[in-house]
Design a protein around this motif. Sequence first.
Motif, PDB file in Angstrom:
ATOM      1  N   HIS A  21       4.258 -20.257 -18.019  1.00 26.77           N
ATOM      2  CA  HIS A  21       3.765 -20.274 -18.708  1.00 26.77           C
ATOM      3  C   HIS A  21       2.627 -19.414 -19.638  1.00 26.77           C
ATOM      4  O   HIS A  21       2.051 -19.131 -19.312  1.00 26.77           O
ATOM      5  CB  HIS A  21       3.491 -21.944 -18.328  1.00 26.77           C
ATOM      6  N   LEU A  22       3.064 -19.602 -20.348  1.00 25.41           N
ATOM      7  CA  LEU A  22       1.672 -19.131 -21.746  1.00 25.41           C
ATOM      8  C   LEU A  22       1.676 -19.715 -21.721  1.00 25.41           C
ATOM      9  O   LEU A  22       1.138 -20.879 -22.879  1.00 25.41           O
ATOM     10  CB  LEU A  22       2.522 -18.054 -22.750  1.00 25.41           C
ATOM     11  N   LEU A  23      -0.415 -19.735 -21.437  1.00 22.04           N
ATOM     12  CA  LEU A  23      -1.034 -20.604 -21.709  1.00 22.04           C
ATOM     13  C   LEU A  23      -1.695 -20.686 -22.874  1.00 22.04           C
ATOM     14  O   LEU A  23      -2.079 -20.454 -23.277  1.00 22.04           O
ATOM     15  CB  LEU A  23      -2.251 -20.305 -20.334  1.00 22.04           C
TER      16      LEU A  23
ATOM     17  N   VAL B  71      -1.597 -15.930 -15.807  1.00 21.14           N
ATOM     18  CA  VAL B  71      -0.257 -16.331 -17.160  1.00 21.14           C
ATOM     19  C   VAL B  71       0.907 -14.707 -17.180  1.00 21.14           C
ATOM     20  O   VAL B  71       1.662 -15.498 -17.462  1.00 21.14           O
ATOM     21  CB  VAL B  71      -0.858 -16.766 -18.567  1.00 21.14           C
ATOM     22  N   GLY B  72      -0.106 -14.065 -17.573  1.00 18.65           N
ATOM     23  CA  GLY B  72       1.012 -12.799 -17.906  1.00 18.65           C
ATOM     24  C   GLY B  72       1.852 -12.197 -16.359  1.00 18.65           C
ATOM     25  O   GLY B  72       2.791 -11.816 -16.322  1.00 18.65           O
ATOM     26  N   VAL B  73       0.962 -12.240 -15.682  1.00 20.31           N
ATOM     27  CA  VAL B  73       1.871 -11.538 -14.391  1.00 20.31           C
ATOM     28  C   VAL B  73       2.281 -12.959 -13.556  1.00 20.31           C
ATOM     29  O   VAL B  73       3.173 -12.180 -13.517  1.00 20.31           O
ATOM     30  CB  VAL B  73       0.605 -11.610 -13.150  1.00 20.31           C
ATOM     31  N   GLU B  74       2.123 -13.529 -14.047  1.00 18.16           N
ATOM     32  CA  GLU B  74       3.049 -14.998 -13.121  1.00 18.16           C
ATOM     33  C   GLU B  74       4.338 -15.697 -14.328  1.00 18.16           C
ATOM     34  O   GLU B  74       5.361 -15.485 -13.987  1.00 18.16           O
ATOM     35  CB  GLU B  74       1.905 -16.454 -13.481  1.00 18.16           C
ATOM     36  N   GLY B  75       3.749 -15.063 -15.421  1.00 19.16           N
ATOM     37  CA  GLY B  75       5.300 -15.223 -16.429  1.00 19.16           C
ATOM     38  C   GLY B  75       6.262 -13.822 -16.143  1.00 19.16           C
ATOM     39  O   GLY B  75       7.086 -13.707 -17.230  1.00 19.16           O
TER      40      GLY B  75
ATOM     41  N   ILE C 180       4.522 -24.317 -20.282  1.00 23.11           N
ATOM     42  CA  ILE C 180       5.561 -23.799 -20.858  1.00 23.11           C
ATOM     43  C   ILE C 180       4.889 -22.669 -22.223  1.00 23.11           C
ATOM     44  O   ILE C 180       4.494 -23.955 -23.310  1.00 23.11           O
ATOM     45  CB  ILE C 180       6.238 -24.528 -21.619  1.00 23.11           C
ATOM     46  N   TYR C 181       5.971 -21.609 -22.686  1.00 24.93           N
ATOM     47  CA  TYR C 181       5.812 -21.202 -23.715  1.00 24.93           C
ATOM     48  C   TYR C 181       6.914 -20.526 -24.547  1.00 24.93           C
ATOM     49  O   TYR C 181       7.428 -19.547 -23.964  1.00 24.93           O
ATOM     50  CB  TYR C 181       4.372 -19.976 -23.771  1.00 24.93           C
TER      51      TYR C 181
END
Length: 409
Positions: free
Chosen positions: A5-7, A69-73, A148-149
């Motif tokens: 998710h983009l926090l 967030v960037g990596v996991e997304g 979620i983003y």
Amino acid sequence: MHKKHLLAVAGLLVVCVAMVFAAGCVSEPANTDKTPTVEILYTGAGTMPGLLATGKVDGYIIWQPFVAVGVEGDVGKVVSYSQDLPPAGMWKQHTCCAIGANSEALKNTDLTTSIVALMILGDKYINDYPEKSAELTADWLFSKQDMIYGNITVNSVAAMNASIPTIMFSSEVTDAWLASNEEFIKSQRELKLITGKLASTSAEEAKDLLYDFGPYEAATAQIAAGKLTTPAPVTTPISIGYLPSDHDAPLFVLLKDWQYFKDTYNSYLKPTTDKAGKISEAELFINGEKIVDVKFVEGSGGPQLMTLLSQNTIQYAVAGTPPYISAIDKSTGAISLKILAPIQLEGSGLVASMNSPANDWAGFVQWVTDRSAAGDNVVIADPQLGSIQDVQLKAALKDAGITVITMKQ
């Protein structure tokens, strides 16, 4: 790879070691001579993964958990964590977040010592149980729900498991930590962001204004002896401010696994209600004796917490050292603020888009060079002029001979 998710969490005003470089402080025209150049876009932390996912920027530098967030997304990859950025060795164990208090709280030395001692034990817990700490932090921040983003979903526990190991959780007051804060002060002077009490102080004079290490020294001695000193009970509740970031995880684990601290140390913060998510009230017990009721106040940023401290709305706060430094520099009221001890170091990183050729710092420099030669500069999102991340990025780029310009929004 886990999706993420983009926090949209409010940004923690984290703060780190700093040296300022003149390049990149003003807007300049686009690159016409093919000089290796990075364009910086100042923007909020929570917007960065989205900007990267939509191609509005080519990368970003920010604190955790937005790096994770960037990596996991699956929208970015880590070029370098903050402690590894050049110049070589400059950023090792750099300053970030601390526990601090106002002068009203410091009147009760024993209670303040107990608060600091528990924060030290919270750090120890994270280092001993990192996976459990990640789960508890995800519980506090997201109730373990997905982040979620847009059309991107990231598992919050996976995000915390990726983030927590990249942060150095330590409460030790070291010469390196003190030096990093002094370097940050120097950088803020050059930017003319420090203009008050710290505008012309020596390192020793700054120490006297910024810190009160008495509670830290007493707490470490009591922990080493195996038993905390029991403060006198207090009838008026106290309030502790914090920010919704995994940098504040030592506080979260204290409350989320309070039974562990009761069983292990018989000193703990027991929530008044057992529920998922954030905790707003607890009871402080030291050596099994109830000492005081405690309220927890979530802040929207470090400066807001500093205001609440100065108003005595809260008595303690977990926040970045930079907001403390700025608030102490400009303080004029009857209530003063002090930094008591660090709670974590490092914890930021430079992220590049997944389709970039950069996999490390050397690759990033080559990418910037090639893009500029083609007349298309790399654009990096940056949280704020003079922030630790801003200072670190500009120092690294200067070391590589890369020009910095600021984009107009």
